[in-house]
Design an enzyme around this catalytic site. Structure first.
Site, PDB file in Angstrom:
ATOM      1  N   ASP A  29       0.820  -1.204   0.000  1.00 14.50           N
ATOM      2  CA  ASP A  29       0.000   0.000   0.000  1.00 14.50           C
ATOM      3  C   ASP A  29       0.860   1.263   0.000  1.00 14.50           C
ATOM      4  O   ASP A  29       2.081   1.212   0.140  1.00 14.50           O
ATOM      5  CB  ASP A  29      -0.914   0.012   1.226  1.00 14.50           C
ATOM      6  CG  ASP A  29      -1.842  -1.188   1.258  1.00 14.50           C
ATOM      7  OD1 ASP A  29      -2.351  -1.551   0.186  1.00 14.50           O
ATOM      8  OD2 ASP A  29      -2.042  -1.759   2.347  1.00 14.50           O
ATOM      9  N   TYR A  72       6.600 -10.158   6.698  1.00 10.32           N
ATOM     10  CA  TYR A  72       6.480  -8.721   6.951  1.00 10.32           C
ATOM     11  C   TYR A  72       7.102  -8.397   8.301  1.00 10.32           C
ATOM     12  O   TYR A  72       7.074  -9.208   9.241  1.00 10.32           O
ATOM     13  CB  TYR A  72       5.009  -8.291   6.969  1.00 10.32           C
ATOM     14  CG  TYR A  72       4.383  -8.157   5.611  1.00 10.32           C
ATOM     15  CD1 TYR A  72       4.400  -6.941   4.924  1.00 10.32           C
ATOM     16  CD2 TYR A  72       3.761  -9.249   5.001  1.00 10.32           C
ATOM     17  CE1 TYR A  72       3.809  -6.817   3.679  1.00 10.32           C
ATOM     18  CE2 TYR A  72       3.174  -9.128   3.753  1.00 10.32           C
ATOM     19  CZ  TYR A  72       3.206  -7.907   3.102  1.00 10.32           C
ATOM     20  OH  TYR A  72       2.618  -7.789   1.863  1.00 10.32           O
TER      21      TYR A  72
END
Length: 445
Positions: free
Chosen positions: A148, A226
């Site tokens: 994003d 992540y």
């Protein structure tokens, strides 16, 4: 429908057909030109060929402007350029590993009217270096993930056909079970070195690997990891880690994501590991930590939603049991409304593939290390300047931390998750989408 409106529609259709025919004529001329020059490798001919593609593009645009009376120069919409492709060159299927710092980008993937994106900058670099052999679709382009806006990565992977110095790479049919690094790479184009010369300083290619036919950076990925960085402050790290371990395994994460009912119908994902660990940095006695989450795949905003709830637990605002309740989608069919964790501290750490071994030349590796070292020094200098400004702030008066009536300000009260308004369920979202489709069909029909 009035007669005047029908005439207008007929006129527009005729204009579109005329433009389409003209584009086909120009494309045919371009194909004929490429065919004549297919055996030529000299640099000057390549420059003329690329110039010819640009001239054709400009001619089509000017022809459309003259016929429609529309000047595109004043439009805000971002116009995609025709890529400078070199179809007469040898080609090979290549995977590129990329690092980027997401603060100034509108996410990784290209979006209409949203620039810059990491992907658009990469394709601009591929065009400048004449490494493209076809457009995005014909190059069989794939990306591992769509990070994003504001999110960074040190291990994003893309794959596509690129120009090659080696003749037999385009017909390679290596299976996914074999190590494709056994292919010949000596004498190949130094993709890392060439691309990093033209990419902006916040994007770098850190390695490349030959990829087998049928490889997909998205679907061939075995796992993604992540990291989410945060300052320790007064958080209960033990409670956060105990809560985070509940994510491990296969669960329905619809209460930990932004639901995309139009495109996603399965919200089960498999998280393989979770841990909270300290980093090497600290500031004014406050230690930097990182949450590390690994899984096969993740939903839209899944990691940021998971971290947001973990922070509530770390602050003592929610109990560890709230994770179990939110993962129980039969008992909790509606997601409580809560804000996601900020995007800047999130990093796509790595993407794992079978049979790929990323490499770069010693020159490219040295240049990459020097570049990253210089960037680290620059950011540390900026941090030192901000710290100096902090030290030189005027001391607060005793009553400045108080409100106007002499009473200390209260912290914003926390509303428990299960006392908050809830979002629509997946079934309700689907029903709404279907009703819209039915309404459109009735109007069109």
């Amino acid at each position: 429908m009035s007669e005047g409106r029908q005439d207008l529609i007929s006129s527009l259709q005729s204009l579109v057909e005329s433009l389409q025919n003209r584009v086909k004529e120009l494309e045919a001329d371009n194909v004929q030109l490429l065919s004549r020059l297919s055996n030529c490798r000299c640099e000057k001919v390549e420059e003329k060929l690329n110039g010819g593609v640009e001239d054709i593009t400009n001619l089509v645009e000017k022809n459309m402007e003259l016929k429609t009376g529309v000047d595109k120069a004043g439009k805000k919409k971002v116009k995609e350029k025709m890529p400078r492709t070199l179809n007469h060159h040898f080609k090979r299927y290549v995977a590129l590993k990329i690092t980027y710092f997401g603060q100034r980008f509108y996410g990784f993937a290209s979006q209409a009217q949203m620039e810059p994106t990491v992907e658009s900058e990469i394709f601009n670099a591929l065009e400048k270096t004449r490494l493209l052999v076809a457009d995005k679709k014909e190059s069989q382009y794939s990306r591992c993930g769509r990070t994003d806006r504001g999110v960074s990565s040190v291990g994003q992977v893309i794959a596509l056909y690129l120009r090659s110095n080696i003749e037999d790479c385009s017909t390679n049919d290596t299976s996914m079970g074999k190590t494709v690094q056994e292919e010949q790479i000596e004498g190949e184009i130094d993709y890392v070195k060439i691309l990093n010369r033209v990419l902006p300083k916040d994007i770098r290619i850190i390695g490349w690997s030959p990829a087998p036919i049928g490889f997909s950076a998205r679907f061939s990925c075995l796992s993604r990891e992540y990291k989410y960085f945060f300052w320790r402050e007064n958080l209960d790290l033990s409670a956060m880690e105990s809560a985070g371990k509940k994510f491990v395994g296969e669960h329905d994460f619809r209460n930990f994501c932004k639901m995309d009912a139009a495109n996603v119908h399965n919200y089960k994902r498999h998280v393989t590991s979770f841990e909270v660990s300290p980093c090497y940095m600290s500031f004014d006695g406050n230690q930097l930590y990182a949450i590390k989450i690994r899984g096969s795949a993740f939903l839209w905003h899944q990691v940021r939603c998971m971290v947001a709830v973990l922070f509530m637990i770390g602050q003592g605002l929610e109990s560890i049991d709230v994770i179990d309740a939110l993962l129980d989608t039969e008992g909790t069919q509606r997601k409580p409304q809560y804000g996601m964790a900020p995007e800047i501290p999130l990093v796509l750490q790595s993407c794992e593939f079978e049979g790929l071994k990323f490499t770069c030349s010693s020159d490219a590796g040295q240049a990459l290390r020097v570049h990253l070292q210089n960037e680290c020094r620059m950011y540390q200098l900026q941090a030192a300047i901000f710290h100096e400004a902090l030290l030189n702030c005027l001391p607060l008066a005793n009553d400045q931390s108080l409100s106007g009536n002499g009473i200390a300000k209260k912290k914003p009260s926390h509303i428990p998750l299960f006392s908050r308004p809830t979002e629509p369920t997946y079934e309700e979202r689907r029903a709404k989408l279907d009703s819209k489709k039915d309404a459109i069909k009735e109007i069109v029909g």
